[in-house]
Enzyme design. Structure first.
Site, mmCIF file in Angstrom:
data_model
loop_
_atom_site.group_PDB
_atom_site.id
_atom_site.type_symbol
_atom_site.label_atom_id
_atom_site.label_comp_id
_atom_site.label_asym_id
_atom_site.label_seq_id
_atom_site.Cartn_x
_atom_site.Cartn_y
_atom_site.Cartn_z
ATOM 1 N N GLY A 125 44.033 4.358 -29.085
ATOM 2 C CA GLY A 125 44.104 3.529 -27.993
ATOM 3 C C GLY A 125 42.532 3.542 -27.655
ATOM 4 N N ILE A 165 40.281 4.738 -25.852
ATOM 5 C CA ILE A 165 39.317 6.112 -26.247
ATOM 6 C C ILE A 165 38.852 5.901 -27.663
ATOM 7 C CG2 ILE A 165 38.607 8.276 -26.114
ATOM 8 C CD1 ILE A 165 40.560 8.533 -23.610
ATOM 9 N N ARG A 214 44.887 16.702 -26.432
ATOM 10 C CA ARG A 214 45.646 17.638 -25.984
ATOM 11 C C ARG A 214 45.868 18.748 -26.845
ATOM 12 N NH1 ARG A 214 44.211 15.547 -22.220
ATOM 13 N NH2 ARG A 214 44.982 14.402 -20.603
ATOM 14 N N GLU A 248 45.672 26.523 -20.387
ATOM 15 C CA GLU A 248 44.346 26.579 -19.896
ATOM 16 C C GLU A 248 44.291 27.260 -18.468
ATOM 17 O OE1 GLU A 248 42.753 22.588 -19.864
ATOM 18 O OE2 GLU A 248 43.055 22.528 -22.191
ATOM 19 N N HIS A 297 37.223 22.264 -21.503
ATOM 20 C CA HIS A 297 37.981 20.948 -21.028
ATOM 21 C C HIS A 297 36.949 20.162 -20.290
ATOM 22 C CE1 HIS A 297 42.090 18.740 -20.510
ATOM 23 N NE2 HIS A 297 41.048 18.069 -20.255
#
Length: 313
Positions: A146, A148, A228, A257, A276
């Site tokens: 995609g 990114i 993820r 998390e 993160h």
């Protein structure tokens, strides 16, 4: 422009009103919530939400009269998993690519330049002129083609890195020299010196990097996950690192998390854990996406970056 009523729900939500006023003027009604609890208690029927997905998901429990939620995150799992979906959800595009690219290249350079080893040598006042690794002519396999992934691919290609991609469909995409699917993932992994995860949290991506996948990787390879946390089987990764089956891992996202204190990932050899932070939702960036979509919303036009609830992205 018609008077607007916007509900802002994010930890840094207090930064948004001034940014919005700069573009929309004073004729705007807004309410800000900076915690999940505030989001639930302060929400009073506003049709437009500019919100973190987890904060927005808490509001959805009451089945509110929401027309549109603009996520402040790239990932929208809390909203995908919620049963209430009677609204339009839009994501964030062309915002996080440069941040993630800097994070990924930075960690690869840290690895190739042997920075940890050389810092230890300095502490010991030990002079050893050992050559560095090179990015030139290495292969980066990017899980996720995609926006990114494309940003990252273009950037590393300028450093002489060959880039291959992975997606569910196998559809080709520039500038990836070749694109693989789940059926050919072992070939993808065998070719990659750097394996980078930028995939969404979906059933088909859960534990995609498992024992078999790790065994297919080069012993010299580096695994980086900024997408993820569901992507990697943590136990399998710890075993692979402890057995020197791959060179190292850089992990910015996790199944749970914050990462629990008892997680083996904290202390596994050659595993770097970051909280993160590969890409942060800065209000000045998110507002640009929101304002573009707000123009479409007010004009009754289709919104940009709409999320397909069935696909999960």
């Amino acid at each position: 422009m018609t008077t607007l009523s916007i509900f802002i729900a994010a930890q840094n939500g207090a930064e948004y009103p001034d940014l919005l006023k700069d573009k929309l003027g004073e004729e705007i009604e807004y309410t800000v919530a900076t915690t999940i609890e505030d989001s639930v208690s302060k929400y009073s029927g506003q049709p437009v939400l500019l919100a973190r997905p987890d904060f927005a998901a808490a509001i959805l429990e009451s089945k509110p009269p929401i027309d549109w939620i603009q996520s402040t995150w790239a990932g929208v799992t809390p909203l995908i998993e919620h049963s209430y979906k009677n609204y339009i959800l839009t994501g964030v595009k062309n915002v996080f690519g440069s941040q993630m690219t800097e994070y990924i290249i930075g960690h690869i350079l840290y690895h190739e330049l042997r920075m940890e080893e050389r810092a230890e040598q300095q502490k010991q006042k030990y002079w050893k002129a050992k050559g560095s690794g090179r990015l030139q002519d290495k292969t980066m396999g990017i899980l996720g083609t995609g926006s990114i992934g494309i940003d990252l691919a273009h950037s590393v290609a300028t450093l002489g890195v060959r880039v291959i991609g992975y997606n569910n469909s196998g559809a080709s995409a520039e500038p990836f020299g070749q694109v693989f699917t789940k059926e050919s993932i072992k070939d993808f992994l065998r070719q990659s010196d750097y394996v980078v995860g930028i995939l969404p949290d979906l059933p088909v991506t859960t534990n995609l990097i498992d024992t078999a996948a790790l065994k297919a990787m080069k012993k010299s390879s580096l695994l980086i996950n900024v997408g993820r946390g569901n992507l990697i089987d943590d136990d399998a990764l710890c075993a692979a690192l402890n057995n020197h089956e791959i060179a190292g891992a850089i992990l910015d996202v996790f199944k749970e998390e914050p990462l629990p204190e008892n997680s083996a990932l904290w202390t596994t050899k050659n595993c770097i854990v970051t909280p993160h932070v590969a890409a942060m939702s800065y209000p000045a960036d998110i507002v640009k996406v929101f304002l573009r979509n707000l123009e479409h919303y007010m004009a009754g036009e289709p919104l940009l970056y709409q999320i397909d609830f069935e696909k999960g992205y």
